[in-house]
Motif scaffolding. Structure first.
Motif, PDB file in Angstrom:
ATOM      1  N   SER A  88      38.912  45.719  39.637  1.00  0.00           N
ATOM      2  CA  SER A  88      38.995  47.152  39.348  1.00  0.00           C
ATOM      3  C   SER A  88      38.872  47.895  40.674  1.00  0.00           C
ATOM      4  O   SER A  88      38.521  47.305  41.703  1.00  0.00           O
ATOM      5  N   GLU A  89      39.129  49.197  40.647  1.00  0.00           N
ATOM      6  CA  GLU A  89      38.946  49.996  41.861  1.00  0.00           C
ATOM      7  C   GLU A  89      37.493  49.898  42.337  1.00  0.00           C
ATOM      8  O   GLU A  89      37.218  49.833  43.527  1.00  0.00           O
ATOM      9  N   GLU A  90      36.539  49.879  41.387  1.00  0.00           N
ATOM     10  CA  GLU A  90      35.124  49.757  41.745  1.00  0.00           C
ATOM     11  C   GLU A  90      34.846  48.419  42.426  1.00  0.00           C
ATOM     12  O   GLU A  90      34.074  48.344  43.374  1.00  0.00           O
ATOM     13  N   SER A  94      33.270  47.885  46.028  1.00  0.00           N
ATOM     14  CA  SER A  94      32.004  47.155  46.103  1.00  0.00           C
ATOM     15  C   SER A  94      32.053  46.027  47.125  1.00  0.00           C
ATOM     16  O   SER A  94      31.092  45.802  47.858  1.00  0.00           O
ATOM     17  N   ILE A  95      33.166  45.313  47.188  1.00  0.00           N
ATOM     18  CA  ILE A  95      33.237  44.164  48.096  1.00  0.00           C
ATOM     19  C   ILE A  95      33.258  44.609  49.555  1.00  0.00           C
ATOM     20  O   ILE A  95      32.960  43.837  50.459  1.00  0.00           O
ATOM     21  N   GLN A  96      33.536  45.880  49.792  1.00  0.00           N
ATOM     22  CA  GLN A  96      33.518  46.410  51.151  1.00  0.00           C
ATOM     23  C   GLN A  96      32.121  46.813  51.591  1.00  0.00           C
ATOM     24  O   GLN A  96      31.900  47.099  52.761  1.00  0.00           O
ATOM     25  N   ARG A  97      31.181  46.827  50.692  1.00  0.00           N
ATOM     26  CA  ARG A  97      29.828  47.321  50.979  1.00  0.00           C
ATOM     27  C   ARG A  97      28.860  46.147  51.092  1.00  0.00           C
ATOM     28  O   ARG A  97      28.409  45.624  50.090  1.00  0.00           O
ATOM     29  N   LYS A 135      47.851  44.265  43.077  1.00  0.00           N
ATOM     30  CA  LYS A 135      48.988  44.292  44.007  1.00  0.00           C
ATOM     31  C   LYS A 135      48.551  44.153  45.459  1.00  0.00           C
ATOM     32  O   LYS A 135      49.331  44.388  46.373  1.00  0.00           O
ATOM     33  N   TYR A 136      47.295  43.738  45.694  1.00  0.00           N
ATOM     34  CA  TYR A 136      46.740  43.724  47.039  1.00  0.00           C
ATOM     35  C   TYR A 136      46.464  42.320  47.550  1.00  0.00           C
ATOM     36  O   TYR A 136      45.944  41.474  46.817  1.00  0.00           O
TER      37      TYR A 136
END
Length: 143
Positions: A88-90, A94-97, A135-136
């Motif tokens: 999800s966008e969340e 989250s994985i960036q933090r 799509k990433y």
């Protein structure tokens, strides 16, 4: 810096985080070995996956058609992990933090990984964790 006669007051000031030092500290306090696999299973569960598969790919791939020549050192043996969930966008945020997961504030509840450190255990095994979702194509390069 205080500038008189203008509307500017001060300058950008704040604590800076050395990403590689943060990851190093997490790894120092986080077990390697099978704990990494457990984290990947927990991440799949948190994302709502119904299945997860692990595959060790021992092939060596060519380097002539890479998006960046710097990726040539990552073309050897790898652990491929598949699950049927989509971030999800969340989840992407989250994985960036590091050390500050958004899972702890999630309204869905029931998520295991809420401390923001678990996925980073993969740095025990790789310098460039990568994944595909939606799509990433995401490559987490701390450098």
């Amino acid at each position: 810096i205080i500038m008189s006669g203008t509307s500017t007051f001060g300058s950008d000031f704040g604590q800076k985080v050395d990403l590689t030092a943060s990851i190093r500290n997490i790894l120092r306090n986080y077990p390697e070995g099978t704990a990494v696999l457990k984290e990947l299973v927990q991440n799949a569960d948190d994302a709502g996956a119904r299945c997860i598969s692990f595959c060790i790919d021992s092939r060596n791939h060519g380097c002539t058609t890479l998006a960046d020549p710097g990726l040539s050192s990552f073309q050897g043996t790898s652990l491929l992990v598949y699950n049927d969930a989509i971030f999800s966008e969340e989840d992407f945020k989250s994985i960036q933090r590091i050390g500050d997961s958004l899972k702890k504030t999630s309204e869905t509840g029931g998520k295991i990984g809420r401390f923001g450190i678990g996925f980073n255990a993969v740095y025990h095994w790789t310098d460039l964790p990568s994944f595909v979702s939606s799509k990433y194509l995401v490559m987490l390069d701390p450098q």
